[in-house]
Design a protein around this motif. Structure first.
Motif, PDB file in Angstrom:
ATOM      1  N   LEU A 142       1.359  -1.132   0.196  1.00 23.27           N
ATOM      2  CA  LEU A 142      -0.376  -0.291  -0.010  1.00 23.27           C
ATOM      3  C   LEU A 142       0.906   1.418   0.033  1.00 23.27           C
ATOM      4  O   LEU A 142       0.394   1.944  -0.411  1.00 23.27           O
ATOM      5  N   GLU A 143       2.059   0.875   0.722  1.00 19.52           N
ATOM      6  CA  GLU A 143       2.584   2.048   0.852  1.00 19.52           C
ATOM      7  C   GLU A 143       3.361   2.719  -0.801  1.00 19.52           C
ATOM      8  O   GLU A 143       3.131   3.649  -1.348  1.00 19.52           O
ATOM      9  N   ALA A 144       3.831   1.801  -1.248  1.00 18.58           N
ATOM     10  CA  ALA A 144       4.337   1.944  -2.585  1.00 18.58           C
ATOM     11  C   ALA A 144       3.047   2.157  -4.008  1.00 18.58           C
ATOM     12  O   ALA A 144       4.208   3.187  -4.774  1.00 18.58           O
ATOM     13  N   ILE A 145       2.541   1.906  -3.579  1.00 17.56           N
ATOM     14  CA  ILE A 145       1.341   2.537  -3.974  1.00 17.56           C
ATOM     15  C   ILE A 145       0.565   3.090  -4.687  1.00 17.56           C
ATOM     16  O   ILE A 145       0.316   3.908  -5.370  1.00 17.56           O
ATOM     17  N   GLY A 146       1.008   3.707  -2.818  1.00 19.37           N
ATOM     18  CA  GLY A 146       0.507   5.042  -2.671  1.00 19.37           C
ATOM     19  C   GLY A 146       1.370   6.432  -3.475  1.00 19.37           C
ATOM     20  O   GLY A 146       1.462   7.409  -2.928  1.00 19.37           O
ATOM     21  N   ASP A 147       2.599   5.830  -3.285  1.00 13.30           N
ATOM     22  CA  ASP A 147       3.524   6.724  -3.575  1.00 13.30           C
ATOM     23  C   ASP A 147       4.589   7.008  -4.684  1.00 13.30           C
ATOM     24  O   ASP A 147       4.951   5.643  -5.096  1.00 13.30           O
ATOM     25  N   LYS A 148       4.051   7.625  -5.441  1.00 18.48           N
ATOM     26  CA  LYS A 148       4.222   7.293  -7.750  1.00 18.48           C
ATOM     27  C   LYS A 148       5.908   7.591  -7.492  1.00 18.48           C
ATOM     28  O   LYS A 148       6.965   7.238  -8.798  1.00 18.48           O
ATOM     29  N   LYS A 149       6.825   7.600  -6.162  1.00 19.43           N
ATOM     30  CA  LYS A 149       8.559   8.113  -5.946  1.00 19.43           C
ATOM     31  C   LYS A 149       8.731   6.963  -5.574  1.00 19.43           C
ATOM     32  O   LYS A 149      10.229   6.428  -5.724  1.00 19.43           O
ATOM     33  N   HIS A 150       7.910   5.807  -4.821  1.00 16.24           N
ATOM     34  CA  HIS A 150       8.266   4.681  -4.518  1.00 16.24           C
ATOM     35  C   HIS A 150       9.153   4.094  -5.478  1.00 16.24           C
ATOM     36  O   HIS A 150       8.866   3.354  -6.082  1.00 16.24           O
ATOM     37  N   GLU A 151      10.575   3.386  -4.718  1.00 19.18           N
ATOM     38  CA  GLU A 151      11.167   2.424  -6.114  1.00 19.18           C
ATOM     39  C   GLU A 151      10.374   1.285  -6.334  1.00 19.18           C
ATOM     40  O   GLU A 151      11.090   0.942  -7.711  1.00 19.18           O
ATOM     41  N   ARG A 152       9.493   0.620  -5.749  1.00 13.28           N
ATOM     42  CA  ARG A 152       8.686  -0.418  -6.339  1.00 13.28           C
ATOM     43  C   ARG A 152       6.916   0.012  -6.881  1.00 13.28           C
ATOM     44  O   ARG A 152       6.486  -1.082  -7.064  1.00 13.28           O
ATOM     45  N   HIS A 153       7.234   0.781  -6.591  1.00 10.46           N
ATOM     46  CA  HIS A 153       5.885   1.839  -7.439  1.00 10.46           C
ATOM     47  C   HIS A 153       4.990   0.922  -8.683  1.00 10.46           C
ATOM     48  O   HIS A 153       4.744  -0.035  -8.644  1.00 10.46           O
ATOM     49  N   ALA A 154       6.003   0.854  -9.537  1.00 12.10           N
ATOM     50  CA  ALA A 154       5.413   0.482 -10.556  1.00 12.10           C
ATOM     51  C   ALA A 154       5.362  -1.139 -11.157  1.00 12.10           C
ATOM     52  O   ALA A 154       5.257  -1.736 -11.674  1.00 12.10           O
ATOM     53  N   GLN A 155       6.563  -1.585 -10.490  1.00 12.42           N
ATOM     54  CA  GLN A 155       6.566  -3.104 -10.236  1.00 12.42           C
ATOM     55  C   GLN A 155       5.920  -3.800  -9.687  1.00 12.42           C
ATOM     56  O   GLN A 155       4.995  -4.215 -10.236  1.00 12.42           O
ATOM     57  N   ILE A 156       5.068  -3.260  -8.588  1.00  8.54           N
ATOM     58  CA  ILE A 156       3.628  -3.258  -7.751  1.00  8.54           C
ATOM     59  C   ILE A 156       2.053  -3.328  -8.160  1.00  8.54           C
ATOM     60  O   ILE A 156       1.738  -3.826  -8.663  1.00  8.54           O
ATOM     61  N   ARG A 157       2.733  -2.133  -9.098  1.00 10.76           N
ATOM     62  CA  ARG A 157       1.630  -1.725 -10.179  1.00 10.76           C
ATOM     63  C   ARG A 157       1.687  -2.594 -11.229  1.00 10.76           C
ATOM     64  O   ARG A 157       0.241  -2.895 -11.471  1.00 10.76           O
ATOM     65  N   GLU A 158       1.951  -2.711 -11.657  1.00 12.21           N
ATOM     66  CA  GLU A 158       1.820  -3.789 -12.589  1.00 12.21           C
ATOM     67  C   GLU A 158       1.991  -4.998 -12.047  1.00 12.21           C
ATOM     68  O   GLU A 158       0.379  -6.188 -12.402  1.00 12.21           O
ATOM     69  N   TRP A 159       2.251  -5.527 -10.814  1.00 15.95           N
ATOM     70  CA  TRP A 159       1.787  -7.232 -10.403  1.00 15.95           C
ATOM     71  C   TRP A 159       0.268  -6.718 -10.674  1.00 15.95           C
ATOM     72  O   TRP A 159      -0.504  -8.014 -10.242  1.00 15.95           O
ATOM     73  N   LEU A 160      -0.215  -6.169  -9.528  1.00 13.24           N
ATOM     74  CA  LEU A 160      -1.343  -6.494  -9.000  1.00 13.24           C
ATOM     75  C   LEU A 160      -2.132  -5.597  -9.825  1.00 13.24           C
ATOM     76  O   LEU A 160      -3.351  -5.720  -9.933  1.00 13.24           O
ATOM     77  N   GLY A 161      -1.991  -3.996 -10.956  1.00 13.14           N
ATOM     78  CA  GLY A 161      -3.127  -3.985 -12.068  1.00 13.14           C
ATOM     79  C   GLY A 161      -3.430  -2.283 -11.995  1.00 13.14           C
ATOM     80  O   GLY A 161      -2.987  -2.309 -10.489  1.00 13.14           O
ATOM     81  N   GLU A 162      -3.451  -2.143 -12.814  1.00 19.38           N
ATOM     82  CA  GLU A 162      -3.484  -0.183 -12.628  1.00 19.38           C
ATOM     83  C   GLU A 162      -5.179  -0.040 -11.340  1.00 19.38           C
ATOM     84  O   GLU A 162      -5.327   0.317 -11.145  1.00 19.38           O
ATOM     85  N   GLU A 163      -5.937  -1.075 -12.329  1.00 18.75           N
ATOM     86  CA  GLU A 163      -7.583  -1.153 -11.162  1.00 18.75           C
ATOM     87  C   GLU A 163      -7.236  -1.204  -9.886  1.00 18.75           C
ATOM     88  O   GLU A 163      -8.507  -1.036  -9.185  1.00 18.75           O
ATOM     89  N   PHE A 164      -6.426  -2.448  -9.077  1.00 18.49           N
ATOM     90  CA  PHE A 164      -6.056  -2.102  -7.267  1.00 18.49           C
ATOM     91  C   PHE A 164      -6.695  -0.279  -7.144  1.00 18.49           C
ATOM     92  O   PHE A 164      -5.398  -0.148  -7.382  1.00 18.49           O
ATOM     93  N   ASP A 165      -7.348  -1.022  -6.173  1.00 23.38           N
ATOM     94  CA  ASP A 165      -7.579   0.484  -5.486  1.00 23.38           C
ATOM     95  C   ASP A 165      -8.018  -0.027  -4.086  1.00 23.38           C
ATOM     96  O   ASP A 165      -9.389  -0.674  -3.702  1.00 23.38           O
ATOM     97  N   PRO A 166      -7.297   0.121  -2.789  1.00 23.60           N
ATOM     98  CA  PRO A 166      -7.329  -0.846  -1.759  1.00 23.60           C
ATOM     99  C   PRO A 166      -9.108  -0.504  -1.087  1.00 23.60           C
ATOM    100  O   PRO A 166      -9.472  -0.792  -0.379  1.00 23.60           O
TER     101      PRO A 166
END
Length: 197
Positions: A142-166
């Motif tokens: 949640l921390e990574a997808i909530g912060d576009k500057k997070h080092e794992r943001h793109a990787q986790i967004r790709e894994w979960l899908g752009e539509e994932f919203d907690p």
């Protein structure tokens, strides 16, 4: 009249909060209760589980693990409540991720004549995705997808899908899953045909 237990299920250690209220027959076997919990919460039933009460646990027994859980197919909710004398159960799903749930028996009521049970009566909060590392792994995601500057943001967004919203949550698919279980379990066996004369 059949007695019905109203259960409040809370997924421990996650934010946003995940809560469900279900009604199940008091005589439901614990393996079926597990299936209701899976459907109501939105889990995929792809991992082992254990329902705990009064120092004992029920799940899928393993002949290679004699100290493992008792057979959930042979235990009923009413028996567990009476034998253990508790009003709160623990439900552990996925021993690796360690998703723990608190199940409180809120009250016992008479079944409504036309209702099918089990049924989901309240749902709030989206269940985390499977295999994210439990509550702590989910918090990191949640921390990574909530912060576009997070080092794992793109990787986790790709894994979960752009539509994932907690925070986005639609209870209708969960209600349908629980209703499908109720319908399949309420079917009466076909009447036996009389032998030919």
């Amino acid at each position: 009249m059949t007695a019905i237990a109203r259960l409040k299920i809370t997924l421990d250690d996650v934010d946003p909060k995940v809560l469900r209220r279900i009604e199940v027959p008091l005589g439901i076997k614990l393996d079926r209760l597990h299936l209701v919990l899976q459907a109501a919460l939105g889990w995929t039933n792809s991992h082992l589980y254990e329902i705990r009460a009064g120092g004992a646990g029920w799940g899928l027994p393993d002949p290679n693990w004699p100290d493992g859980p008792l057979d959930a197919r042979k235990a009923k909710l009413i028996d567990i409540l009476e034998d253990a004398g508790v009003k709160t159960l623990r439900y552990l799903y996925d021993f690796g991720d360690g998703w723990e749930h608190t199940i409180k028996i809120e009250r016992l009521v008479d079944a409504e004549p036309a209702a099918l049970y089990p049924r989901l009566i309240e749902a709030s909060g989206r269940c985390p995705p499977e295999d994210v590392g439990g509550p702590w792994g989910y918090a990191e995601i949640l921390e990574a997808i909530g912060d576009k500057k997070h080092e794992r943001h793109a990787q986790i967004r790709e894994w979960l899908g752009e539509e994932f919203d907690p925070k986005a949550f639609d209870p209708e698919p969960l209600e349908a899953e629980v209703a499908a279980l109720a319908k399949s379990w309420s079917r009466k066996p076909a009447a036996k045909k009389p032998p030919p004369a």
